[in-house]
Design a protein around this motif. Structure first.
Motif, short mmCIF file in Angstrom:
data_model
loop_
_atom_site.label_atom_id
_atom_site.label_comp_id
_atom_site.label_asym_id
_atom_site.label_seq_id
_atom_site.Cartn_x
_atom_site.Cartn_y
_atom_site.Cartn_z
N GLY A 117 0.81 -1.20 0.00
CA GLY A 117 0.00 0.00 0.00
C GLY A 117 0.84 1.25 0.00
N ASP A 118 0.17 2.36 -0.34
CA ASP A 118 0.88 3.64 -0.36
C ASP A 118 0.04 4.82 0.08
OD1 ASP A 118 -0.76 3.79 -2.60
OD2 ASP A 118 0.81 4.40 -3.98
N GLN A 119 -1.28 4.67 0.13
CA GLN A 119 -2.15 5.81 0.43
C GLN A 119 -3.03 5.53 1.65
OE1 GLN A 119 -1.97 8.82 -1.08
NE2 GLN A 119 -0.25 8.01 -2.24
N MET A 136 5.00 1.01 0.01
CA MET A 136 5.75 1.46 -1.16
C MET A 136 6.66 2.60 -0.73
SD MET A 136 4.54 -0.67 -3.25
CE MET A 136 5.39 -0.12 -4.72
N GLY A 137 7.76 2.77 -1.43
CA GLY A 137 8.71 3.84 -1.10
C GLY A 137 8.09 5.22 -1.15
N ASN A 138 7.05 5.37 -1.98
CA ASN A 138 6.35 6.65 -2.11
C ASN A 138 5.12 6.75 -1.20
OD1 ASN A 138 5.59 4.64 -4.32
ND2 ASN A 138 3.81 5.97 -4.29
N ALA A 139 4.99 5.83 -0.25
CA ALA A 139 3.82 5.80 0.63
C ALA A 139 3.76 7.00 1.56
CB ALA A 139 3.83 4.52 1.47
N VAL A 140 2.54 7.32 1.98
CA VAL A 140 2.35 8.36 2.98
C VAL A 140 2.89 7.85 4.32
CG1 VAL A 140 0.37 9.42 1.81
CG2 VAL A 140 -0.02 7.62 3.51
N LEU A 141 3.24 8.75 5.19
CA LEU A 141 3.87 8.40 6.47
C LEU A 141 3.03 7.44 7.30
CD1 LEU A 141 6.34 8.84 8.24
CD2 LEU A 141 5.21 10.86 9.20
N ALA A 147 4.15 -0.34 8.51
CA ALA A 147 4.71 -1.38 7.65
C ALA A 147 5.75 -2.24 8.37
CB ALA A 147 5.35 -0.74 6.42
N ASN A 148 5.82 -3.51 7.94
CA ASN A 148 6.90 -4.40 8.34
C ASN A 148 8.13 -4.14 7.47
OD1 ASN A 148 4.19 -6.36 8.41
ND2 ASN A 148 5.45 -6.44 10.25
N TYR A 149 7.90 -3.65 6.26
CA TYR A 149 8.98 -3.46 5.30
C TYR A 149 8.59 -2.32 4.37
CZ TYR A 149 12.32 -4.72 1.59
OH TYR A 149 13.33 -4.71 0.67
N VAL A 150 9.57 -1.49 4.01
CA VAL A 150 9.35 -0.43 3.02
C VAL A 150 10.18 -0.79 1.79
CG1 VAL A 150 9.57 2.02 2.50
CG2 VAL A 150 8.93 1.31 4.80
N THR A 151 9.52 -0.86 0.65
CA THR A 151 10.18 -1.23 -0.60
C THR A 151 10.45 0.02 -1.45
OG1 THR A 151 10.06 -2.74 -2.50
CG2 THR A 151 8.00 -1.67 -1.85
N ARG A 152 10.81 -0.21 -2.66
CA ARG A 152 11.03 0.90 -3.59
C ARG A 152 9.69 1.53 -3.98
NH1 ARG A 152 15.45 -2.04 -7.58
NH2 ARG A 152 17.19 -1.98 -6.09
#
Length: 170
Positions: A117-119, A136-141, A147-152
């Motif tokens: 997810g990102d939004q 997602m790397g572009n996700a909102v804070l 998240a367990n993990y932040v990707t690209r």
């Protein structure tokens, strides 16, 4: 810039606004759903709709969100899928609830599910305790914090990258 208010039915958007802003036009193009402009008296009293939405410039959406009545926030699932949209759904209509129901039907445990997810409209998924959560790397804070993990980012093939790293250990 003016915000549009519209409802989404199965195959189109319905609005009372005669000025259609760029953001509603873009949403129409992305979803391949037409926009119908009509008068209030022309809307069927028993109309069933998927969700209600506001669309407009990000600064306008911030203003609209700040001025939503407290009752709307409490009674409905209010979220954003990007900075130009505010979506108002039934309290039960959320990605988190949908995935929990799907998992149950597929006989999957929640700890067997990885979500991306990102939004802000993804928060309900990220609040399910046992899902493995990838932001997602572009996700909102708010998503990154859960998240367990932040990707690209989306533009950097973040889902493929995470699957290769987390599932195939590449």
């Amino acid at each position: 810039m003016k915000a549009n208010f519209h409802i989404e039915v199965s195959d189109k958007f319905i609005t009372l606004d005669h000025f259609i802003n760029y953001y509603l036009s873009r949403e129409s193009w992305l979803t391949r759903m037409s926009i119908e402009v009509c008068g209030f008296k022309d809307i069927a009293k028993d109309l069933k709709f998927t969700k209600a939405m506001f669309s407009g410039a990000p600064s306008e959406m911030e203003r609209v969100y700040r001025h939503l009545p407290k009752e709307v926030i409490e009674k409905y699932n209010v979220s954003t899928s990007d900075k130009t949209l505010i979506e108002i759904n039934s309290k039960q209509a959320s990605k988190g609830n949908a995935l929990k129901e799907l998992a149950q039907k597929l006989n999957l445990r929640q700890d067997e599910i990885m979500i991306f997810g990102d939004q802000k409209n993804d928060i309900s998924m990220f609040d399910v305790p046992d899902f493995y959560k990838v932001a997602m790397g572009n996700a909102v804070l708010e998503i990154k914090k859960r998240a367990n993990y932040v990707t690209r980012t989306n533009n950097e093939d973040g889902i493929a990258y995470a699957i290769r790293r987390l599932i195939f250990n590449e």
